[in-house]
Design a protein around this motif. Structure first.
Motif, mmCIF file in Angstrom:
data_model
loop_
_atom_site.group_PDB
_atom_site.id
_atom_site.type_symbol
_atom_site.label_atom_id
_atom_site.label_comp_id
_atom_site.label_asym_id
_atom_site.label_seq_id
_atom_site.Cartn_x
_atom_site.Cartn_y
_atom_site.Cartn_z
ATOM 1 N N GLU A 232 0.850 -1.190 0.000
ATOM 2 C CA GLU A 232 0.000 0.000 0.000
ATOM 3 C C GLU A 232 0.885 1.240 0.000
ATOM 4 O OE1 GLU A 232 -3.567 1.942 2.803
ATOM 5 O OE2 GLU A 232 -3.083 -0.191 2.894
ATOM 6 N N GLN B 54 -3.030 -0.746 -3.104
ATOM 7 C CA GLN B 54 -3.885 0.429 -3.182
ATOM 8 C C GLN B 54 -3.074 1.672 -2.889
ATOM 9 O OE1 GLN B 54 -6.964 -0.457 -0.327
ATOM 10 N NE2 GLN B 54 -5.697 0.044 1.424
ATOM 11 N N ARG C 167 0.681 5.412 0.832
ATOM 12 C CA ARG C 167 -0.035 6.567 1.364
ATOM 13 C C ARG C 167 0.923 7.753 1.323
ATOM 14 N NH1 ARG C 167 -4.433 5.477 5.467
ATOM 15 N NH2 ARG C 167 -5.254 3.421 4.876
ATOM 16 N N CYS D 80 -3.642 0.655 -11.276
ATOM 17 C CA CYS D 80 -4.850 1.213 -10.670
ATOM 18 C C CYS D 80 -5.735 1.868 -11.730
ATOM 19 C CB CYS D 80 -4.490 2.261 -9.620
ATOM 20 S SG CYS D 80 -3.507 1.639 -8.231
ATOM 21 N N VAL E 105 -3.320 5.888 -1.607
ATOM 22 C CA VAL E 105 -4.092 6.926 -0.922
ATOM 23 C C VAL E 105 -3.276 8.215 -0.951
ATOM 24 C CG1 VAL E 105 -5.118 7.671 1.259
ATOM 25 C CG2 VAL E 105 -5.236 5.253 0.600
ATOM 26 N N GLU F 87 -8.502 8.325 -3.211
ATOM 27 C CA GLU F 87 -8.130 6.927 -3.040
ATOM 28 C C GLU F 87 -8.199 6.179 -4.368
ATOM 29 O OE1 GLU F 87 -9.804 6.378 1.540
ATOM 30 O OE2 GLU F 87 -10.946 5.548 -0.150
ATOM 31 N N TRP F 88 -7.237 5.297 -4.570
ATOM 32 C CA TRP F 88 -7.255 4.350 -5.683
ATOM 33 C C TRP F 88 -7.263 2.956 -5.069
ATOM 34 C CZ3 TRP F 88 -4.632 8.885 -5.586
ATOM 35 C CH2 TRP F 88 -4.815 9.765 -6.653
ATOM 36 N N ARG F 89 -8.428 2.387 -4.903
ATOM 37 C CA ARG F 89 -8.566 1.073 -4.270
ATOM 38 C C ARG F 89 -8.944 -0.021 -5.270
ATOM 39 N NH1 ARG F 89 -7.922 1.626 1.113
ATOM 40 N NH2 ARG F 89 -8.343 3.668 2.062
ATOM 41 N N ASN F 90 -9.082 0.354 -6.535
ATOM 42 C CA ASN F 90 -9.442 -0.601 -7.573
ATOM 43 C C ASN F 90 -8.220 -1.017 -8.375
ATOM 44 O OD1 ASN F 90 -9.065 1.920 -8.645
ATOM 45 N ND2 ASN F 90 -10.708 1.789 -10.152
ATOM 46 N N CYS F 91 -7.132 -1.322 -7.680
ATOM 47 C CA CYS F 91 -5.867 -1.662 -8.330
ATOM 48 C C CYS F 91 -5.741 -3.180 -8.472
ATOM 49 C CB CYS F 91 -4.697 -1.131 -7.507
ATOM 50 S SG CYS F 91 -4.806 0.637 -7.101
#
Length: 271
Positions: free
Chosen positions: A175, A239, A177, A210, A241, A231-235
């Motif tokens: 991840e 992910q 951030r 992503c 942030v 946020e990019w959580r569809n990777c």
């Protein structure tokens, strides 16, 4: 590629040993007493109330230019945040109080792996919760470290510092951030997209494959600074942030604490 594979294998070795056996000896250095590794050193600070046995999440933090690991320990935005959250703070000291993050050939990546292995000999480390952060030049060094030896890292927490455009990375954390002031003139907001386009965190978004980002609202812990989250959580893997604020080159109040709370599954609090 061979160098990367070796460094990653070495990290797997210390992480597995730490999880299985815990520390091999009590630590003879902590707080402002540096731990020596040849001609280099690092600092380690235990969290409040630790029972001496429970495996500890680790925040490995790279200090800013002209500072040392002790500065991060004393900071109410770094050290105080880890002490209250059960996290072991590890702060390497850069040569001449700076970092060589400019190319993959830097010796600071290998030094950092040595630091992590040494920490695992002294403390029971939660190998699944290794977080890497940094401020300013230290943030760029954190980017370099996870770029070259980051497959074992749970999260990169970058603060006001990043790579120049054009970098590619053989490894990546699970991840990413990052926080950056849009008015930062010391290390400006990263333009790391193809052709130098202003694409926030384009390096990591491309590395993790992503899709489109989603606005995740504003938040703040002090009344004079509001942060806006994307946020990019569809990777395909991991992910990303991004928190931005209207200010310049500094560590926002409560930012590290909030990231650790979210990563550790805690209710966000301040400080």
């Amino acid at each position: 590629m061979i160098r990367t594979a070796l460094s990653f294998s070495a990290v797997l070795l210390w992480a597995s040993a730490a999880a299985a056996m815990g520390p091999s000896k009590p630590s003879d250095c902590h707080g402002e007493t540096a731990c020596q590794l040849g001609d280099r050193s690092y600092h380690v600070m235990e969290p409040e109330g630790w029972d001496g046995v429970t495996p500890l999440p680790v925040l490995l933090h790279f200090h800013g230019w002209a500072r040392t690991g002790v500065n991060a320990q004393r900071s109410d935005r770094i050290g105080a945040s880890t002490k209250r959250r059960g996290v072991l703070l590890v702060t390497p000291n850069g040569r001449r109080k700076t970092w060589d993050f400019w190319s993959p050939e830097t010796g600071d990546v290998g030094f950092t792996n040595q630091v992590l292995r040494d920490v695992a000999k002294r403390y029971p480390v939660d190998a699944g919760r290794i977080y890497v952060s940094g401020y300013s030049y230290g943030s760029a060094m954190a980017w370099r470290y996870v770029c070259e030896s980051g497959n074992h890292v749970a999260a990169l927490l970058g603060i006001a510092g990043a790579f120049p455009s054009g970098e590619t990375c053989p490894e990546a954390p699970r991840e990413v951030r990052h926080v950056h002031g849009v008015s930062d003139t010391v290390m400006p907001f990263p333009d790391d997209g193809p052709g130098g386009q202003a694409v926030p965190l384009g390096l990591w978004r491309a590395r993790m494959d992503c899709g489109a980002g989603q606005a995740a609202g504003d938040w703040q812990v002090v009344d004079f600074l509001k942060l806006s989250r994307t946020e990019w959580r569809n990777c395909a893997s991991g992910q990303v942030v991004l928190d931005t604020h209207p200010g310049g080159h500094f560590i926002p109040h409560g930012w590290i604490g909030r990231q650790l709370d979210e990563l550790l599954g805690r209710t966000p609090s301040y400080p």
